[in-house]
Motif scaffolding. Sequence first.
Motif, PDB file in Angstrom:
ATOM      1  N   GLU A   6       0.755  -1.343   0.058  1.00 50.36           N
ATOM      2  CA  GLU A   6       0.101  -0.330  -0.082  1.00 50.36           C
ATOM      3  C   GLU A   6       0.798   1.209  -0.051  1.00 50.36           C
ATOM      4  N   ASN A   7       1.923   1.247   0.695  1.00 49.84           N
ATOM      5  CA  ASN A   7       2.824   2.438   0.853  1.00 49.84           C
ATOM      6  C   ASN A   7       4.032   2.829  -0.101  1.00 49.84           C
ATOM      7  N   TYR A   8       4.245   1.545  -0.580  1.00 53.96           N
ATOM      8  CA  TYR A   8       5.225   1.678  -1.559  1.00 53.96           C
ATOM      9  C   TYR A   8       5.205   1.047  -3.006  1.00 53.96           C
ATOM     10  N   GLY A   9       3.943   0.349  -3.072  1.00 54.75           N
ATOM     11  CA  GLY A   9       3.763  -0.513  -4.385  1.00 54.75           C
ATOM     12  C   GLY A   9       3.587   0.572  -5.586  1.00 54.75           C
ATOM     13  N   SER A  10       3.238   1.736  -5.603  1.00 56.02           N
ATOM     14  CA  SER A  10       3.660   2.686  -6.726  1.00 56.02           C
ATOM     15  C   SER A  10       4.809   3.318  -6.862  1.00 56.02           C
ATOM     16  N   ARG A  11       5.618   3.140  -6.016  1.00 55.91           N
ATOM     17  CA  ARG A  11       7.023   3.825  -5.791  1.00 55.91           C
ATOM     18  C   ARG A  11       8.179   3.064  -5.912  1.00 55.91           C
ATOM     19  N   LEU A  12       8.146   1.637  -6.418  1.00 55.12           N
ATOM     20  CA  LEU A  12       9.054   0.879  -6.498  1.00 55.12           C
ATOM     21  C   LEU A  12      10.270   1.213  -7.486  1.00 55.12           C
ATOM     22  N   GLU A  13       9.942   1.799  -8.490  1.00 55.75           N
ATOM     23  CA  GLU A  13      11.008   2.053  -9.544  1.00 55.75           C
ATOM     24  C   GLU A  13      11.746   3.591  -9.139  1.00 55.75           C
ATOM     25  N   GLU A  14      11.196   4.304  -8.272  1.00 59.22           N
ATOM     26  CA  GLU A  14      11.592   5.545  -8.134  1.00 59.22           C
ATOM     27  C   GLU A  14      13.097   5.548  -7.676  1.00 59.22           C
ATOM     28  N   VAL A  15      14.047   6.494  -8.197  1.00 64.97           N
ATOM     29  CA  VAL A  15      15.344   6.249  -8.239  1.00 64.97           C
ATOM     30  C   VAL A  15      16.053   7.271  -7.057  1.00 64.97           C
ATOM     31  N   TYR A  16      16.879   6.786  -6.270  1.00 63.20           N
ATOM     32  CA  TYR A  16      17.379   7.674  -4.944  1.00 63.20           C
ATOM     33  C   TYR A  16      18.837   7.263  -5.016  1.00 63.20           C
ATOM     34  N   PRO A  17      19.631   8.354  -4.493  1.00 61.13           N
ATOM     35  CA  PRO A  17      21.111   8.056  -4.339  1.00 61.13           C
ATOM     36  C   PRO A  17      21.366   6.858  -3.942  1.00 61.13           C
ATOM     37  N   PRO A  18      22.344   5.940  -4.248  1.00 67.23           N
ATOM     38  CA  PRO A  18      22.518   4.446  -3.845  1.00 67.23           C
ATOM     39  C   PRO A  18      22.964   4.612  -2.265  1.00 67.23           C
ATOM     40  N   THR A  19      22.271   3.448  -1.632  1.00 64.12           N
ATOM     41  CA  THR A  19      22.809   3.100  -0.406  1.00 64.12           C
ATOM     42  C   THR A  19      24.188   2.351  -0.472  1.00 64.12           C
ATOM     43  N   GLU A  20      24.868   1.897   0.775  1.00 68.50           N
ATOM     44  CA  GLU A  20      26.174   1.713   0.923  1.00 68.50           C
ATOM     45  C   GLU A  20      26.134   0.300   0.034  1.00 68.50           C
ATOM     46  N   MET A  21      24.927  -0.319  -0.256  1.00 69.20           N
ATOM     47  CA  MET A  21      25.215  -1.548  -0.924  1.00 69.20           C
ATOM     48  C   MET A  21      24.862  -1.392  -2.464  1.00 69.20           C
ATOM     49  N   GLY A  22      24.419  -0.216  -2.799  1.00 68.48           N
ATOM     50  CA  GLY A  22      24.532   0.264  -4.340  1.00 68.48           C
ATOM     51  C   GLY A  22      22.970   0.225  -4.575  1.00 68.48           C
ATOM     52  N   MET A  23      22.068  -0.262  -3.749  1.00 67.87           N
ATOM     53  CA  MET A  23      20.653  -0.070  -4.318  1.00 67.87           C
ATOM     54  C   MET A  23      20.230   1.366  -4.318  1.00 67.87           C
ATOM     55  N   ARG A  24      19.315   1.326  -5.320  1.00 67.36           N
ATOM     56  CA  ARG A  24      18.823   2.636  -5.729  1.00 67.36           C
ATOM     57  C   ARG A  24      17.368   2.657  -5.657  1.00 67.36           C
ATOM     58  N   THR A  25      16.615   1.840  -5.518  1.00 70.43           N
ATOM     59  CA  THR A  25      15.137   1.650  -5.606  1.00 70.43           C
ATOM     60  C   THR A  25      14.714   0.927  -4.693  1.00 70.43           C
ATOM     61  N   ILE A  26      13.379   1.366  -4.150  1.00 68.26           N
ATOM     62  CA  ILE A  26      12.415   0.459  -3.134  1.00 68.26           C
ATOM     63  C   ILE A  26      12.494  -0.984  -3.633  1.00 68.26           C
ATOM     64  N   GLU A  27      12.147  -1.357  -4.917  1.00 68.52           N
ATOM     65  CA  GLU A  27      12.280  -2.616  -5.417  1.00 68.52           C
ATOM     66  C   GLU A  27      13.570  -3.420  -5.080  1.00 68.52           C
ATOM     67  N   GLN A  28      14.699  -2.951  -5.372  1.00 69.45           N
ATOM     68  CA  GLN A  28      15.951  -3.182  -4.892  1.00 69.45           C
ATOM     69  C   GLN A  28      16.120  -3.949  -3.191  1.00 69.45           C
ATOM     70  N   VAL A  29      15.546  -2.640  -2.415  1.00 74.97           N
ATOM     71  CA  VAL A  29      15.673  -2.850  -1.123  1.00 74.97           C
ATOM     72  C   VAL A  29      14.955  -4.022  -0.584  1.00 74.97           C
ATOM     73  N   LEU A  30      13.698  -4.071  -1.148  1.00 76.20           N
ATOM     74  CA  LEU A  30      12.649  -5.235  -0.945  1.00 76.20           C
ATOM     75  C   LEU A  30      13.431  -6.626  -1.294  1.00 76.20           C
ATOM     76  N   ILE A  31      13.714  -6.608  -2.401  1.00 75.60           N
ATOM     77  CA  ILE A  31      14.712  -8.062  -3.091  1.00 75.60           C
ATOM     78  C   ILE A  31      15.726  -8.425  -1.585  1.00 75.60           C
TER      79      ILE A  31
END
Length: 152
Positions: free
Chosen positions: A107-132
Amino acid sequence: MEERHMILFKQLETYREDVLDSLNGVSAEAAEIVPHNFNNNIRWNMGHIYLDQYLWIESLTKEKTDVPDVFRNWFGYGTTPVHFSAETPSYLELKKLLKEQPVKLMENYGSRLEEVYPPTEMGMRTIEQVLIRTIFHEGIHLQAINDIKKCL
């Protein structure tokens, strides 16, 4: 929602059901036991699974999530049940939070999965990558729960 996103949320739901199924037959009392050679108990692992997804989302988006800050004191990296207090969610409360979380995430992030952010220390840039990433992490703690159950 794109098919791959629906699949991601189905995986989140399915793996969470695996965690909840692993708790069948575990009493609230048993969930408090820290076996010899373990640092944590089942209750801590439950809270840590719940917290981890929100911590990574917050780290990526720099936005506050619904999880209270005090959860970090109880279930954050490096904590143990000795950090619990009278306010720490109970075994049953954590089961409820875990059950509800996949739907809330969708509900909170389903429509935001592909929004691009500065990378985390692991290189993740999207909520989709974080959830994986958090699905993998959840599996580690599911195994910890199962290992603790063997010692009970």
